[in-house]
Design a protein around this motif. Structure first.
Motif, PDB file in Angstrom:
ATOM      1  N   LYS A   2       0.823  -1.201   0.000  1.00 33.51           N
ATOM      2  CA  LYS A   2       0.000   0.000   0.000  1.00 33.51           C
ATOM      3  C   LYS A   2       0.859   1.253   0.000  1.00 33.51           C
ATOM      4  O   LYS A   2       1.801   1.379   0.772  1.00 33.51           O
ATOM      5  N   ARG A   3       0.514   2.175  -0.907  1.00 28.15           N
ATOM      6  CA  ARG A   3       1.291   3.403  -1.041  1.00 28.15           C
ATOM      7  C   ARG A   3       0.959   4.370   0.100  1.00 28.15           C
ATOM      8  O   ARG A   3      -0.213   4.542   0.464  1.00 28.15           O
ATOM      9  N   GLU A   4       1.988   4.986   0.662  1.00 31.26           N
ATOM     10  CA  GLU A   4       1.801   5.910   1.775  1.00 31.26           C
ATOM     11  C   GLU A   4       1.080   7.173   1.308  1.00 31.26           C
ATOM     12  O   GLU A   4       1.404   7.755   0.279  1.00 31.26           O
ATOM     13  N   LYS A   5       0.058   7.565   2.075  1.00 27.64           N
ATOM     14  CA  LYS A   5      -0.680   8.775   1.736  1.00 27.64           C
ATOM     15  C   LYS A   5       0.220  10.003   1.868  1.00 27.64           C
ATOM     16  O   LYS A   5       1.107  10.044   2.724  1.00 27.64           O
ATOM     17  N   ARG A   6      -0.053  10.997   1.025  1.00 24.17           N
ATOM     18  CA  ARG A   6       0.763  12.211   1.033  1.00 24.17           C
ATOM     19  C   ARG A   6       0.721  12.903   2.391  1.00 24.17           C
ATOM     20  O   ARG A   6       1.749  13.330   2.923  1.00 24.17           O
ATOM     21  N   SER A   7      -0.474  13.004   2.985  1.00 20.80           N
ATOM     22  CA  SER A   7      -0.604  13.678   4.281  1.00 20.80           C
ATOM     23  C   SER A   7       0.134  12.922   5.376  1.00 20.80           C
ATOM     24  O   SER A   7       0.739  13.532   6.271  1.00 20.80           O
ATOM     25  N   ASP A   8       0.108  11.579   5.311  1.00 16.29           N
ATOM     26  CA  ASP A   8       0.813  10.775   6.316  1.00 16.29           C
ATOM     27  C   ASP A   8       2.326  10.967   6.201  1.00 16.29           C
ATOM     28  O   ASP A   8       3.043  11.040   7.211  1.00 16.29           O
ATOM     29  N   LYS A   9       2.810  11.056   4.964  1.00 18.35           N
ATOM     30  CA  LYS A   9       4.248  11.252   4.737  1.00 18.35           C
ATOM     31  C   LYS A   9       4.695  12.593   5.312  1.00 18.35           C
ATOM     32  O   LYS A   9       5.734  12.692   5.970  1.00 18.35           O
ATOM     33  N   ILE A  10       3.885  13.624   5.073  1.00 24.86           N
ATOM     34  CA  ILE A  10       4.229  14.963   5.572  1.00 24.86           C
ATOM     35  C   ILE A  10       4.172  14.997   7.092  1.00 24.86           C
ATOM     36  O   ILE A  10       5.064  15.538   7.757  1.00 24.86           O
ATOM     37  N   TYR A  11       3.123  14.386   7.666  1.00 24.27           N
ATOM     38  CA  TYR A  11       2.985  14.387   9.128  1.00 24.27           C
ATOM     39  C   TYR A  11       4.140  13.627   9.788  1.00 24.27           C
ATOM     40  O   TYR A  11       4.631  14.024  10.851  1.00 24.27           O
ATOM     41  N   LYS A  12       4.583  12.555   9.155  1.00 30.25           N
ATOM     42  CA  LYS A  12       5.685  11.758   9.713  1.00 30.25           C
ATOM     43  C   LYS A  12       6.970  12.595   9.789  1.00 30.25           C
ATOM     44  O   LYS A  12       7.690  12.574  10.798  1.00 30.25           O
ATOM     45  N   THR A  45       5.627  19.054  -3.761  1.00 30.64           N
ATOM     46  CA  THR A  45       5.712  20.481  -4.082  1.00 30.64           C
ATOM     47  C   THR A  45       5.301  21.325  -2.880  1.00 30.64           C
ATOM     48  O   THR A  45       4.449  20.912  -2.074  1.00 30.64           O
ATOM     49  N   PRO A  46       5.887  22.528  -2.724  1.00 34.57           N
ATOM     50  CA  PRO A  46       5.545  23.393  -1.590  1.00 34.57           C
ATOM     51  C   PRO A  46       4.052  23.686  -1.472  1.00 34.57           C
ATOM     52  O   PRO A  46       3.508  23.718  -0.365  1.00 34.57           O
ATOM     53  N   ASN A  47       3.379  23.887  -2.613  1.00 35.67           N
ATOM     54  CA  ASN A  47       1.945  24.173  -2.568  1.00 35.67           C
ATOM     55  C   ASN A  47       1.158  23.023  -1.962  1.00 35.67           C
ATOM     56  O   ASN A  47       0.243  23.223  -1.151  1.00 35.67           O
ATOM     57  N   ASN A  48       1.536  21.790  -2.331  1.00 34.35           N
ATOM     58  CA  ASN A  48       0.834  20.620  -1.799  1.00 34.35           C
ATOM     59  C   ASN A  48       1.181  20.379  -0.335  1.00 34.35           C
ATOM     60  O   ASN A  48       0.326  19.952   0.442  1.00 34.35           O
ATOM     61  N   VAL A  49       2.431  20.642   0.037  1.00 35.44           N
ATOM     62  CA  VAL A  49       2.801  20.530   1.454  1.00 35.44           C
ATOM     63  C   VAL A  49       2.003  21.523   2.272  1.00 35.44           C
ATOM     64  O   VAL A  49       1.464  21.205   3.348  1.00 35.44           O
ATOM     65  N   SER A  50       1.906  22.752   1.773  1.00 37.03           N
ATOM     66  CA  SER A  50       1.152  23.793   2.470  1.00 37.03           C
ATOM     67  C   SER A  50      -0.316  23.406   2.623  1.00 37.03           C
ATOM     68  O   SER A  50      -0.911  23.580   3.696  1.00 37.03           O
ATOM     69  N   LEU A  51      -0.903  22.841   1.564  1.00 35.59           N
ATOM     70  CA  LEU A  51      -2.305  22.429   1.607  1.00 35.59           C
ATOM     71  C   LEU A  51      -2.530  21.319   2.627  1.00 35.59           C
ATOM     72  O   LEU A  51      -3.448  21.395   3.460  1.00 35.59           O
ATOM     73  N   GLU A  52      -1.683  20.283   2.586  1.00 31.42           N
ATOM     74  CA  GLU A  52      -1.856  19.156   3.505  1.00 31.42           C
ATOM     75  C   GLU A  52      -1.596  19.575   4.951  1.00 31.42           C
ATOM     76  O   GLU A  52      -2.304  19.150   5.874  1.00 31.42           O
ATOM     77  N   ALA A  53      -0.578  20.415   5.166  1.00 33.08           N
ATOM     78  CA  ALA A  53      -0.271  20.872   6.525  1.00 33.08           C
ATOM     79  C   ALA A  53      -1.418  21.714   7.080  1.00 33.08           C
ATOM     80  O   ALA A  53      -1.761  21.620   8.273  1.00 33.08           O
ATOM     81  N   LYS A  54      -2.010  22.518   6.225  1.00 29.57           N
ATOM     82  CA  LYS A  54      -3.150  23.337   6.663  1.00 29.57           C
ATOM     83  C   LYS A  54      -4.314  22.454   7.090  1.00 29.57           C
ATOM     84  O   LYS A  54      -4.983  22.709   8.107  1.00 29.57           O
ATOM     85  N   LEU A  55      -4.580  21.380   6.331  1.00 28.60           N
ATOM     86  CA  LEU A  55      -5.650  20.449   6.681  1.00 28.60           C
ATOM     87  C   LEU A  55      -5.347  19.723   7.993  1.00 28.60           C
ATOM     88  O   LEU A  55      -6.240  19.514   8.828  1.00 28.60           O
TER      89      LEU A  55
END
Length: 444
Positions: A2-12, A45-55
Motif C-alpha cells: 500500500k502506497r503511503e498517503k501524502r498527508s501521512d508522509k508529511i505528518y511523519k 511540491t511546496p503548494n501541496n505541502v502547504s495544503l496538507e499541513a493546513k488540513l
C-alpha cells in the motif's frame, strides 16, 4: 504494498523534526519545520505541502508558527516537550512561540535571530541541480552544520575530483550568510593547500601569518588568512595536503579559538573561524585522526556517474548556457550531441563535463567565424573522440529517458533568456553555482 498517503508522509516528517526540537535552540530547530524544507525533504511540491499541513492543522494535529515563512509542528510532541497542554495552536511569529515555550527567560540583550525566510527562499542551495535528488541529503547535512549553535560545525567535504566540492562550499557560505550566522560584509576565505604542498612553511605562513625574522625574507609581521576569516568561514581545498604540524595548529584553533603566528612562541591570537575542508582522498588514510575528530560534519558528494540522467541533462544544458552567455550567441545543438554528452564516460566528473563542452563550443565557434557554418551549431565533429564514444554505449533505461526528453532533433540555447525569469537575480549573484533549469525551455 500500500502506497503511503501524502498527508501521512508529511505528518511523519513534521513529527520527527518536532521530536528533535530542543528548548535551548528552538529558533534553529524551527527551520526544518518550514514549508520549503518539508517540500525538499518529502519531494512534494511546496503548494501541496502547504495544503496538507493546513488540513492537518485544521484537524487539530499540528500547531502553526509564524507566517511567510510558516512552520508547522506536531501538537502531541510539543505538549510532550513542554510537559503540559498547549492552549493555543496558532502563534503569529517564531518569537511568540519561543516566549510561550520559555516564559520568564527573556534577556535584556537582543538575541541573535536567524533570517529563516531569506535563507531558505533565496540561498543558492535551493537552485543547485540535484537539490531534490542526489544532493538532497548532503544539502540537508550542510544546512544543519551551518545552523548548529553557537557558530556551526566544522565540515569535511569528500568526493572525487570534479564532483563540485568547491561549488558546494560556496553554497554553504551563501546559506550561512543569508541565515544570519555570518555577519554582513564578511567573505568566504579560500586556499587550495595543494598549491603549496611542496612548501609546508609557506602554507603555514599563509594560514597563520608570521612575525619578523620567522624565516629568511620575513622582514615584517604579516597577518594570515585566519585573521581574514575571523567571524567567517575558511575553505581549505585539498586539506589533506596540510602537514601534520599544520593540522595540529588548526585543531588547536578549532578547539580553543587560539593560534600563534609563525615564529611566535608566547603571544596568542584569538579568532572565531568555521573550517570547511575538502579532499579527494580517504580522510582516515591521509589525515590525523585527532584532526578528523574536530571535523564533526563529514559530507560525501556523489560522482557524476551517481547522479541521475535528468541531472546530467540539466548540467549539460547549464554549461551550454554559460558558453552561450560568454560568446553572446545562440547555440544550436543536435539531439545526438546531447545524447553523447549525457552518455560518455566522464572520469573527472562535472569539472571534465564543463571542459569538454567548452572545447566543443570553441571548435564550433571557429567554424562559425570561418563561415563553415552560418550559425553557431555544435555538431558531432566538434566533440572529442571520447565524448563521441558515448553514442556507442550499451542502451539502457537512461537512453530511453533521453529519447523521451529530447523530442526535437534540434535545440537552441540562448544565454540571454534561457533560464526561468525568477532565477535571474540568483544567476547574476552566483554565476558559478549550477542552477536548475526548466528542460522544456530549451526546446524550440
Amino acid at each position: 504494498m500500500k502506497r503511503e498517503k501524502r498527508s501521512d508522509k508529511i505528518y511523519k516528517v513534521i513529527s520527527r523534526h518536532t521530536q528533535d526540537l530542543e528548548l535551548s535552540h528552538l529558533d534553529a530547530g524551527l527551520v526544518f519545520l518550514q514549508i520549503q524544507h518539508l517540500a525538499q525533504e518529502t519531494g512534494i511540491t511546496p503548494n501541496n505541502v502547504s495544503l496538507e499541513a493546513k488540513l492537518l492543522y485544521e484537524g487539530g494535529r499540528l500547531i502553526r508558527i509564524g507566517n511567510r515563512p510558516v512552520a508547522y509542528a506536531s501538537l502531541d510532541h510539543i505538549e510532550k516537550l513542554l510537559g503540559h497542554t498547549v492552549e493555543t495552536r496558532a502563534f503569529p511569529s517564531p518569537d511568540s512561540f519561543i516566549r510561550y515555550c520559555l516564559p520568564g527567560q527573556e534577556s535584556d540583550a537582543p538575541r541573535p535571530r536567524l533570517h529563516l525566510a531569506e535563507s531558505f527562499s533565496a540561498s543558492s542551495f535551493e537552485h543547485i541541480i540535484g537539490c531534490n535528488e542526489s544532493l538532497s541529503v548532503p544539502i540537508k547535512q550542510a544546512k544543519a552544520a551551518m545552523l548548529y549553535p553557537p557558530h556551526g560545525l566544522h565540515t569535511l567535504l569528500t568526493g572525487p575530483t570534479g564532483a563540485g566540492k568547491s561549488m558546494f562550499a560556496r553554497a554553504m557560505f551563501d546559506f550561512a550568510s543569508r541565515s544570519g550566522r555570518i555577519p554582513t560584509g564578511k567573505s568566504l576565505i579560500t586556499l587550495n593547500c595543494a598549491n603549496y604542498a611542496d612548501n609546508p612553511q609557506l602554507l603555514m605562513s599563509l594560514l597563520f601569518g608570521y612575525v619578523k625574522g620567522a624565516f629568511t625574507g620575513a622582514e615584517r609581521e604579516r597577518k594570515g588568512l585566519i585573521d581574514q576569516a575571523n567571524d567567517s568561514i575558511l575553505f581549505l581545498d585539498e586539506i589533506h595536503r596540510l602537514s601534520p604540524e599544520g593540522q595540529e595548529k588548526l585543531f588547536l584553533l578549532m578547539d580553543q579559538g587560539t593560534y600563534s603566528r609563525l615564529g611566535q612562541t608566547e603571544q596568542e591570537h584569538h579568532a572565531n573561524v568555521l573550517i570547511i575542508g575538502a579532499t579527494t582522498e580517504n580522510p582516515s588514510e591521509v589525515m590525523l585522526h585527532t584532526f578528523l575528530r574536530r571535523m564533526t560534519a563529514q559530507i560525501a558528494l556523489p560522482s557524476l556517474r551517481e547522479r541521475t540522467i535528468y541531472e546530467r541533462l540539466q548540467l549539460v544544458i547549464f554549461f551550454l548556457w554559460k558558453e552561450s552567455k560568454n560568446i553572446r550567441l545562440r547555440i544550436s545543438i543536435h539531439s545526438t550531441v546531447f545524447n553523447a554528452l549525457c552518455s560518455y564516460e566522464c572520469s573527472a566528473n562535472i569539472g571534465q563535463l564543463s571542459s569538454d563542452i567548452k572545447l566543443a563550443c570553441a571548435n564550433a565557434y571557429f567554424d562559425y567565424l570561418s563561415a563553415v557554418s552560418p550559425s553557431m551549431h555544435v555538431q558531432l565533429r566538434h566533440l572529442t573522440e571520447q565524448v563521441r564514444n558515448g553514442l556507442y554505449t550499451i542502451p539502457t533505461a537512461n537512453n530511453k529517458l533521453l529519447d523521451s526528453i529530447l523530442k526535437n532533433e534540434q535545440m537552441t540555447i540562448d544565454g540571454a533568456c534561457f533560464f526561468e525569469q525568477n532565477l535571474q537575480n540568483c544567476i547574476r549573484e552566483h554565476d558559478d553555482i549550477w542552477f536548475s533549469a526548466s528542460i522544456s525551455s530549451a526546446n524550440g
